[in-house]
Design a protein around this motif. Structure first.
Motif, PDB file in Angstrom:
ATOM      1  N   VAL A 172       0.827  -1.208   0.000  1.00  0.00           N
ATOM      2  CA  VAL A 172       0.000   0.000   0.000  1.00  0.00           C
ATOM      3  C   VAL A 172       0.862   1.259   0.000  1.00  0.00           C
ATOM      4  N   PHE A 173       1.868   1.290   0.872  1.00  0.00           N
ATOM      5  CA  PHE A 173       2.637   2.523   1.051  1.00  0.00           C
ATOM      6  C   PHE A 173       3.701   2.730  -0.027  1.00  0.00           C
ATOM      7  N   LEU A 174       4.254   1.642  -0.555  1.00  0.00           N
ATOM      8  CA  LEU A 174       5.313   1.795  -1.559  1.00  0.00           C
ATOM      9  C   LEU A 174       4.784   1.806  -2.984  1.00  0.00           C
ATOM     10  N   PHE A 175       3.792   0.961  -3.256  1.00  0.00           N
ATOM     11  CA  PHE A 175       3.349   0.784  -4.640  1.00  0.00           C
ATOM     12  C   PHE A 175       1.876   1.134  -4.849  1.00  0.00           C
ATOM     13  N   ASN A 176       1.215   1.627  -3.802  1.00  0.00           N
ATOM     14  CA  ASN A 176      -0.212   1.956  -3.875  1.00  0.00           C
ATOM     15  C   ASN A 176      -1.027   0.763  -4.361  1.00  0.00           C
ATOM     16  N   SER A 177      -0.593  -0.434  -3.987  1.00  0.00           N
ATOM     17  CA  SER A 177      -1.300  -1.667  -4.345  1.00  0.00           C
ATOM     18  C   SER A 177      -2.349  -1.940  -3.276  1.00  0.00           C
ATOM     19  N   ARG A 178      -3.567  -1.505  -3.531  1.00  0.00           N
ATOM     20  CA  ARG A 178      -4.590  -1.497  -2.487  1.00  0.00           C
ATOM     21  C   ARG A 178      -5.547  -2.684  -2.545  1.00  0.00           C
ATOM     22  N   GLU A 179      -5.618  -3.368  -3.661  1.00  0.00           N
ATOM     23  CA  GLU A 179      -6.598  -4.448  -3.793  1.00  0.00           C
ATOM     24  C   GLU A 179      -6.101  -5.733  -3.145  1.00  0.00           C
ATOM     25  N   ILE A 180      -7.022  -6.414  -2.473  1.00  0.00           N
ATOM     26  CA  ILE A 180      -6.732  -7.739  -1.918  1.00  0.00           C
ATOM     27  C   ILE A 180      -7.987  -8.589  -2.089  1.00  0.00           C
ATOM     28  N   SER A 181      -7.815  -9.800  -2.594  1.00  0.00           N
ATOM     29  CA  SER A 181      -8.967 -10.674  -2.814  1.00  0.00           C
ATOM     30  C   SER A 181      -9.516 -11.178  -1.486  1.00  0.00           C
ATOM     31  N   LEU A 182     -10.742 -11.661  -1.536  1.00  0.00           N
ATOM     32  CA  LEU A 182     -11.376 -12.164  -0.319  1.00  0.00           C
ATOM     33  C   LEU A 182     -10.572 -13.306   0.288  1.00  0.00           C
ATOM     34  N   ASN A 183     -10.138 -14.264  -0.536  1.00  0.00           N
ATOM     35  CA  ASN A 183      -9.393 -15.417  -0.021  1.00  0.00           C
ATOM     36  C   ASN A 183      -8.057 -14.995   0.581  1.00  0.00           C
ATOM     37  N   ALA A 184      -7.363 -14.062  -0.084  1.00  0.00           N
ATOM     38  CA  ALA A 184      -6.087 -13.573   0.455  1.00  0.00           C
ATOM     39  C   ALA A 184      -6.304 -12.841   1.773  1.00  0.00           C
ATOM     40  N   CYS A 185      -7.388 -12.090   1.854  1.00  0.00           N
ATOM     41  CA  CYS A 185      -7.713 -11.362   3.079  1.00  0.00           C
ATOM     42  C   CYS A 185      -8.005 -12.328   4.227  1.00  0.00           C
ATOM     43  N   LEU A 186      -8.770 -13.379   3.933  1.00  0.00           N
ATOM     44  CA  LEU A 186      -9.084 -14.373   4.961  1.00  0.00           C
ATOM     45  C   LEU A 186      -7.833 -15.107   5.416  1.00  0.00           C
ATOM     46  N   ALA A 187      -6.941 -15.411   4.460  1.00  0.00           N
ATOM     47  CA  ALA A 187      -5.682 -16.084   4.823  1.00  0.00           C
ATOM     48  C   ALA A 187      -4.827 -15.180   5.699  1.00  0.00           C
ATOM     49  N   GLN A 188      -4.770 -13.893   5.359  1.00  0.00           N
ATOM     50  CA  GLN A 188      -3.954 -12.973   6.151  1.00  0.00           C
ATOM     51  C   GLN A 188      -4.494 -12.821   7.566  1.00  0.00           C
ATOM     52  N   LEU A 189      -5.798 -12.643   7.708  1.00  0.00           N
ATOM     53  CA  LEU A 189      -6.344 -12.471   9.065  1.00  0.00           C
ATOM     54  C   LEU A 189      -6.176 -13.745   9.886  1.00  0.00           C
ATOM     55  N   PHE A 190      -6.231 -14.925   9.207  1.00  0.00           N
ATOM     56  CA  PHE A 190      -5.995 -16.174   9.931  1.00  0.00           C
ATOM     57  C   PHE A 190      -4.587 -16.192  10.535  1.00  0.00           C
ATOM     58  N   PHE A 191      -3.581 -15.854   9.728  1.00  0.00           N
ATOM     59  CA  PHE A 191      -2.204 -15.893  10.218  1.00  0.00           C
ATOM     60  C   PHE A 191      -1.932 -14.793  11.243  1.00  0.00           C
ATOM     61  N   ILE A 192      -2.459 -13.585  11.019  1.00  0.00           N
ATOM     62  CA  ILE A 192      -2.237 -12.497  11.975  1.00  0.00           C
ATOM     63  C   ILE A 192      -2.824 -12.847  13.338  1.00  0.00           C
ATOM     64  N   HIS A 193      -4.076 -13.312  13.356  1.00  0.00           N
ATOM     65  CA  HIS A 193      -4.709 -13.633  14.635  1.00  0.00           C
ATOM     66  C   HIS A 193      -4.076 -14.871  15.272  1.00  0.00           C
ATOM     67  N   SER A 194      -3.683 -15.865  14.469  1.00  0.00           N
ATOM     68  CA  SER A 194      -3.044 -17.069  15.028  1.00  0.00           C
ATOM     69  C   SER A 194      -1.728 -16.714  15.707  1.00  0.00           C
ATOM     70  N   PHE A 195      -0.891 -15.940  15.016  1.00  0.00           N
ATOM     71  CA  PHE A 195       0.398 -15.561  15.614  1.00  0.00           C
ATOM     72  C   PHE A 195       0.201 -14.652  16.827  1.00  0.00           C
TER      73      PHE A 195
END
Length: 311
Positions: A86-109
């Protein structure tokens, strides 16, 4: 016609947000994030390398510290790609599956780190209250088994979250307020009743982070009780000094975590900008500061680090 209009707003892509209204300083913020990421990766990797290669550091306290470093690295790897995107390349889009995978790992850790901090509190309690049996109680096989149980606990309680979110269709505004995905925010964008998600999210927070923090508090009550019975002033200060690093790590982790959770639960009465800033503190500050705090407070670890750089 109405069915077509309804389908039109079923989002499969979310838009991530940096810091709203701060576009003029976004480049400087991205530099800070890059430096934070680099220092955190190097610091935690260095801690792991030194503990692995130095046999004199293969005791329970440093094994728990290596667990903390691994968890911090996992949290960084799970969150930083989208933040830097987001901050370096203004890449703001994230798919639903990628978002779910990220929140799974963030909350698990996050939950695993809470467990590691609890184990470290237990380690300090045994070391101070029963030092003669310290190594016989905290053997390496026993530490490995306890660590595995807490890892499985963190994964098991978080696994239902993406599954519960996956059943929803998202038809509200698809712009997230952070540059990473969290369950508390994603669920509010579902066009369905989120009561189950809300209750389950609160339940697992209470039985993991809430219970861990309560047990840490009780362990320090017992530590303080033991320390106050020490007659020697030097031994009294030495015992307290062994807990300083862990107390700093606990405060760095739990204060942003509890504040962010409360603000998401009562978001209408809280500042959106403060929520965003706390989100970054919650993810970035503990992995950055934990190696620094432990290196400063541990003479043995500090000496090994200096020796590595001198060589």
């Amino acid at each position: 016609m109405s069915a077509v209009n309804d389908t039109k707003f079923h989002y499969e892509v979310f838009l991530l947000t940096g810091i709203p209204g701060k576009g003029d300083v976004q480049l400087w913020i991205s530099i800070i994030f890059c430096l934070t990421y680099a220092i955190s990766i190097v610091g935690n990797s260095l801690i792991l390398f030194i503990i692995k290669t130095d046999l004199s550091l293969h005791d329970p306290m440093y094994i728990f510290l290596s667990m903390l470093a691994i968890t911090d690295l996992g949290l960084l790897i799970a969150s930083m790609p989208t933040i830097l995107g987001v901050f370096l390349f203004n890449s703001r889009e994230i798919s639903l599956n990628a978002c779910l995978a990220q929140l799974f790992f963030i909350h698990s850790f996050t939950f695993i780190e809470s467990s590691v901090l609890l184990l470290m509190a237990f380690d300090r309690f045994i070391a101070i209250s029963n030092p003669l049996k310290y190594t016989s109680i905290l053997t390496l096989p026993r530490i490995a088994k306890i660590g595995l149980v807490f890892v499985l606990r963190g994964v098991a309680v978080i696994l239902p979250l993406p599954l519960l979110l996956k059943r929803f269709q998202f038809c509200r505004v698809n712009v997230l307020s952070h540059s990473f995905c969290l369950h508390m925010e994603v669920m509010t964008m579902a066009c369905a009743d989120i009561t189950v998600n809300n209750i389950y999210g609160l339940f697992i927070t209470v039985i993991t982070v809430g219970l861990d923090s309560l047990l840490i508090f009780l362990s320090y009550v017992m530590i303080l009780k033991t320390v106050l019975s020490i007659t020697s002033h030097v031994e009294f200060l030495k015992a307290l000094n062994t807990c300083v690093s862990h107390l700093c790590a606990v405060l760095l982790f739990y204060m942003p975590e509890f504040t962010l959770t409360l603000m998401h639960r009562f978001r209408k009465s809280s500042s959106p900008l403060l929520q965003i800033v706390l989100g970054y503190i919650y993810l970035l500050v503990p992995p950055l500061m934990n190696p620094i705090v432990y290196s400063v407070k541990s003479k043995h670890l500090r000496a090994r680090i200096i020796r590595v750089f001198v060589k």
